[in-house]
Design a protein around this motif. Structure first.
Motif, PDB file in Angstrom:
ATOM      1  N   GLY A  82      -0.728 -35.467   1.230  1.00 58.51           N
ATOM      2  CA  GLY A  82      -0.971 -34.261   0.460  1.00 58.51           C
ATOM      3  C   GLY A  82       0.223 -33.330   0.421  1.00 58.51           C
ATOM      4  N   SER A 107      -3.527 -36.625  -5.871  1.00 57.61           N
ATOM      5  CA  SER A 107      -3.852 -36.702  -4.445  1.00 57.61           C
ATOM      6  C   SER A 107      -5.026 -37.631  -4.203  1.00 57.61           C
ATOM      7  CB  SER A 107      -4.168 -35.306  -3.903  1.00 57.61           C
ATOM      8  OG  SER A 107      -3.063 -34.435  -4.051  1.00 57.61           O
ATOM      9  N   ALA A 127      -2.545 -30.629  -0.185  1.00 54.98           N
ATOM     10  CA  ALA A 127      -1.649 -30.361  -1.310  1.00 54.98           C
ATOM     11  C   ALA A 127      -1.880 -28.969  -1.886  1.00 54.98           C
ATOM     12  CB  ALA A 127      -1.845 -31.425  -2.384  1.00 54.98           C
TER      13      ALA A 127
END
Length: 398
Positions: A82, A107, A127
């Motif tokens: 991430g 992701s 992320a």
């Protein structure tokens, strides 16, 4: 022939104080791991509020060492993936609705390719958090450092403080399953010696099907035992017990299917005749002979429960039990003898019943055996390594 002497059956788990786990141990280990991870991350100065370290430690401390390592590896992989996705996008675009959607989509795809399972959502969460602070490399590195600290502490605490084994709960569950099957066979034998009816046949078939819940429960307990032996310094006990437990449970699973088929054969013949003649669907000699077979099966299942509990049956007991079942099966065959030209339906149903008794005898022999084969746990993170190898292989082919 004279039946061999029976031994006292093992007590049901409800009569025992379950062993294999200490009450409150996992809670104490989880609290300790979270506190140590927070203090260590604070001392290392990973960030001003290193809450990710105790969060990771809390998620990593699982019931078994294998789960601890597997979840720790998956969490590190998910967070790192991430962060890398966020840094890649932050260097090109800022935070907006379309960039957020794109980051989440990429992701999730990365998480599925890595087969992160329950930790899949940690990839887009990591992320988004890094993207929210501008995708700075320092924030990304801090998040990875804290994750590594928390995972290391969680693994260390679970490794140093009583890595659990779950041999006894699995043995208790399998022994209880054998006891319940033995009780069912005894009840079915008693029903055959009582007035027979469609309602009784329906009830006995429902009870046979309900045993599937106990089979699934025992299988889950044994799966936990196998996991507890992986990456566990004390796992030798579980590795030695696994062949015996798995052999007995496999035989009991097949016996459950056979008992269900037997109950269905009895029901089919009962519904084949008019309802007011249900008591004559099976002749009295056949019912008496089948009841004797079921009582012998019940006694043998109790011996299988003792084997699951770790007891060693007397030498020659399995041969004596199987020989007795063979004699009883011969008597049942004589009682079921019918001219196929006079009653082809009865001839077919009687043959199915005899086949079912033969299957019971074979599987009971398996349940009483103590296997000599050893068991070695499969490697850690095998599915993830295979996924990575397949990805690289496809890339080289392209």
């Amino acid at each position: 022939m004279t039946p061999p002497p029976t031994r006292p059956s093992p007590r049901l788990p409800s009569q025992l104080l379950r062993r294999g786990r200490t009450p409150g141990l996992r809670t104490a280990k989880t609290v300790l791991a979270a506190v140590v991870a927070f203090q260590l991350a604070t001392w290392l100065g990973t960030s001003s509020s290193p809450i990710l370290a105790p969060l990771t430690a809390l998620l990593v401390v699982q019931l078994t060492m294998y789960e601890t390592f597997a979840h720790g590896w998956e969490r590190i992989a998910s967070v790192t993936s991430g962060v890398l996705v966020a840094v890649l996008f932050a260097s090109v675009v800022g935070l907006s609705w379309w960039s957020l959607g794109l980051v989440v989509g990429v992701s999730l795809v990365v998480g599925r390719l890595l087969r992160l399972g329950p930790n899949l959502l940690e990839v887009p969460i990591s992320a988004m958090l890094v993207l929210a602070v501008g995708g700075a490399e320092y924030a990304a590195l801090d998040r990875i450092y804290e994750t590594l600290v928390g995972a290391a502490v969680g693994v260390g605490v679970n490794l140093l403080i009583a890595p659990p084994l779950y041999v006894q709960p699995a043995g208790d569950a399998i022994a209880e399953l054998a006891e319940r099957m033995a009780a069912y066979c005894a009840d079915l034998a008693a029903a055959l010696r009582s007035p027979w009816s469609r309602g009784r046949a329906d009830d006995l078939l429902d009870r046979a099907r309900a045993l599937g819940t106990e089979v699934a429960r025992a299988d889950r307990r044994l799966d936990r035992t196998e996991e507890s032996a992986r990456l566990n310094p004390r796992g030798r006990t579980a590795r030695e017990a696994q062949p015996r437990l798995r052999n007995t449970l496999t035989a009991l699973e097949r016996i459950h299917v056979t008992l269900r088929n037997l109950a269905r054969v009895l029901l089919d013949r009962t519904y084949f005749v008019p309802e007011d003649e249900a008591d004559r669907a099976w002749s009295p000699p056949a019912r008496e002979a089948l009841a004797d077979v079921l009582l012998a099966v019940s006694a043998t299942l109790r011996e299988a429960a003792a084997v699951a509990g770790g007891s060693t049956p007397p030498v020659g007991l399995d041969a004596a039990r199987l020989a007795m079942l063979l004699d009883l099966r011969a008597r049942l065959s004589e009682a079921l003898l019918v001219d196929p030209r006079a009653d082809p339906a009865a001839w077919s149903q009687h043959g199915t019943l005899l086949d079912t008794v033969d299957l019971l005898r074979v599987e009971l022999g398996t349940a009483l055996q103590r296997p000599s084969a050893s068991w070695t746990p499969p490697p850690l993170a095998g599915a993830q390594r295979r996924a990575v190898r397949r990805a690289f292989t496809r890339r080289r082919r392209r």
